[in-house]
Design an enzyme around this catalytic site. Structure first.
Site, PDB file in Angstrom:
ATOM      1  N   SER A 136     -23.442  12.316 -21.103  1.00 29.09           N
ATOM      2  CA  SER A 136     -23.248  10.744 -20.970  1.00 29.09           C
ATOM      3  C   SER A 136     -22.880  10.425 -22.465  1.00 29.09           C
ATOM      4  O   SER A 136     -21.913  10.852 -22.916  1.00 29.09           O
ATOM      5  CB  SER A 136     -24.624   9.948 -20.659  1.00 29.09           C
ATOM      6  OG  SER A 136     -24.371   8.622 -20.624  1.00 29.09           O
ATOM      7  N   THR A 137     -23.485   9.351 -23.324  1.00 31.15           N
ATOM      8  CA  THR A 137     -23.047   9.307 -24.575  1.00 31.15           C
ATOM      9  C   THR A 137     -22.747  10.307 -25.522  1.00 31.15           C
ATOM     10  O   THR A 137     -23.699  11.051 -25.887  1.00 31.15           O
ATOM     11  CB  THR A 137     -24.186   8.042 -25.234  1.00 31.15           C
ATOM     12  OG1 THR A 137     -24.363   7.140 -24.378  1.00 31.15           O
ATOM     13  CG2 THR A 137     -23.398   7.330 -26.370  1.00 31.15           C
ATOM     14  N   HIS A 149     -20.719  10.532 -17.485  1.00 30.18           N
ATOM     15  CA  HIS A 149     -20.986   9.242 -17.282  1.00 30.18           C
ATOM     16  C   HIS A 149     -20.070   8.379 -18.052  1.00 30.18           C
ATOM     17  O   HIS A 149     -20.047   8.276 -19.391  1.00 30.18           O
ATOM     18  CB  HIS A 149     -22.247   8.589 -17.826  1.00 30.18           C
ATOM     19  CG  HIS A 149     -23.418   9.184 -16.984  1.00 30.18           C
ATOM     20  ND1 HIS A 149     -24.908   9.113 -17.365  1.00 30.18           N
ATOM     21  CD2 HIS A 149     -23.599  10.048 -15.814  1.00 30.18           C
ATOM     22  CE1 HIS A 149     -25.645   9.802 -16.617  1.00 30.18           C
ATOM     23  NE2 HIS A 149     -24.897  10.316 -15.528  1.00 30.18           N
ATOM     24  N   MET A 153     -27.733   9.240 -23.136  1.00 32.07           N
ATOM     25  CA  MET A 153     -28.800   8.385 -22.971  1.00 32.07           C
ATOM     26  C   MET A 153     -29.524   8.502 -21.636  1.00 32.07           C
ATOM     27  O   MET A 153     -28.742   8.913 -20.569  1.00 32.07           O
ATOM     28  CB  MET A 153     -28.308   6.919 -22.926  1.00 32.07           C
ATOM     29  CG  MET A 153     -29.410   5.871 -22.876  1.00 32.07           C
ATOM     30  SD  MET A 153     -28.559   4.188 -22.749  1.00 32.07           S
ATOM     31  CE  MET A 153     -27.378   4.460 -21.260  1.00 32.07           C
ATOM     32  N   ASP A 194     -30.887  11.131 -16.600  1.00 33.03           N
ATOM     33  CA  ASP A 194     -30.053  11.903 -15.378  1.00 33.03           C
ATOM     34  C   ASP A 194     -29.844  13.368 -15.941  1.00 33.03           C
ATOM     35  O   ASP A 194     -29.472  13.728 -16.953  1.00 33.03           O
ATOM     36  CB  ASP A 194     -28.749  11.112 -15.321  1.00 33.03           C
ATOM     37  CG  ASP A 194     -28.051  11.656 -14.142  1.00 33.03           C
ATOM     38  OD1 ASP A 194     -28.567  11.978 -13.230  1.00 33.03           O
ATOM     39  OD2 ASP A 194     -26.893  11.508 -14.230  1.00 33.03           O
TER      40      ASP A 194
END
Length: 347
Positions: free
Chosen positions: A162-163, A189, A279, A282
């Protein structure tokens, strides 16, 4: 209170973003600028916690500004911009230069949407907590303490992020060689608006084929498969891709956990799971699923993660067999397939 500097050449965009953040009690806009040159002295005088930055601006655009900030006084930067034309990679050059994350710029009507306001606030809070510095990673290092013999012959690897993920994926995929024999699936993401641009950007840095997965196709060795926007990626009983519109899992579609669970079911101990910076949580349960069937599991370590949320949750679950710095992940994957080849030759 999180202090935000907004940089955008559109007065309307500045007004809309200010209005959205005005409704968030823990975030305050402390300054605005119409281009990078105007913003540079404000970075020094205001010392914002987050800079929200557009890409396309006159005088000094977002890329030049990001490079200047990261070279002098690094600050966390959130890119708030429209996706550029197909085949471009401008937004991701900002990430390469040191920006942390990206968010699609809203239109006039979208700015009043509660969903955008919530997502914008969450992104600002996450980026505000990132430690930004000029990291110099050494050459790829291989740790001889990693035991690859406990896993079965690798059949497919799922990487989730993600991030900070695009930057991490760029480093990993760029270090893998032509002819790398393992099919790769990547769940990142990111707003669907940015997906084509991200694939173009990654394709410029790796000899592997970067492509969107298609339903009914088999994962191909030497290829990196991404699900289309807003689709979960799973596998049918023959190992072909299934792309589904099942409800979001943990708020995400595509979900890392959904794909890792599917890989564990289909490929058993031949599944490899790699959970990168991001973050939330998941992928933590998905990595646990792969570990439970005997597959190899790797989590990026805290020191090299932009955000240690996702890999940290996997570590807390005991799902990560190995916790590695980012620069060791590609060498580990290469050693894994080399080990598989040696074992098959000996047998």
């Amino acid at each position: 209170m999180i202090r935000v500097l907004l940089v955008d050449d559109s007065p309307l965009a500045l007004h809309l973003l200010q209005r959205v953040l005005a409704s968030t009690p823990d975030i305050r806009v402390v300054g605005t600028a119409l281009n990078g040159r105007e913003a540079l002295p404000l970075v020094a005088s205001l010392s914002p916690d987050v800079i929200c930055l557009d890409l396309h601006m006159p005088v000094m655009d977002g890329l030049e500004f990001t490079r200047a900030v990261m070279a002098s006084t690094p600050h966390p930067i959130l890119v708030v911009s429209v996706s550029v034309e197909p085949g471009g990679s401008g937004v991701f050059k900002l990430l390469e230069a040191g920006a942390v994350d990206v968010l699609p710029k809203p239109g006039v009507l979208e700015a009043d949407d509660a969903g955008f306001a919530a997502e914008f606030a969450v992104k600002v809070r996450v980026v505000a907590g990132v430690r930004v510095f000029r990291r110099r990673l050494g050459p790829p290092a291989w740790s001889p303490t990693i035991d690859l013999m406990k896993a079965g012959p690798a059949k497919l690897a799922v990487l989730g992020a993600s991030t900070g993920g695009p930057q991490a994926l760029k480093q990993i995929l760029g270090a893998l060689p032509t002819g790398f024999p393992l099919p790769l699936v990547c769940i990142q993401h990111i707003g669907g608006e940015f997906l084509p641009e991200m694939l173009t950007w990654l394709g410029q840095t790796t000899p592997l084929a970067i492509r969107q997965a298609r339903a009914g196709e088999y994962p191909e060795p030497g290829s990196v498969h991404f699900p289309p926007a807003d689709r979960h990626l799973e596998f049918d009983r023959a190992g072909r891709f299934l792309l589904t519109c099942s409800p979001p899992f943990g708020g995400h579609r595509p979900s890392v956990t959904v794909s890792m669970n599917a890989a564990a079911r289909q490929f058993r101990d031949g599944a490899v799971g790699v959970l990168l910076t991001g973050m939330g949580r998941d992928g933590a349960d998905g990595l646990a699923s792969i570990a439970q069937v005997g597959g190899l599991t790797i989590a990026q370590d805290e020191a090299t993660s932009v955000v240690f949320g996702m890999p940290g949750e996997a570590v807390a679950l005991g799902a990560a067999r190995h916790v590695l710095p980012l620069e060791q992940i590609a060498p580990t994957l290469m050693a894994l397939v080399k080990n598989d080849r040696r074992a098959s030759t000996e047998n």
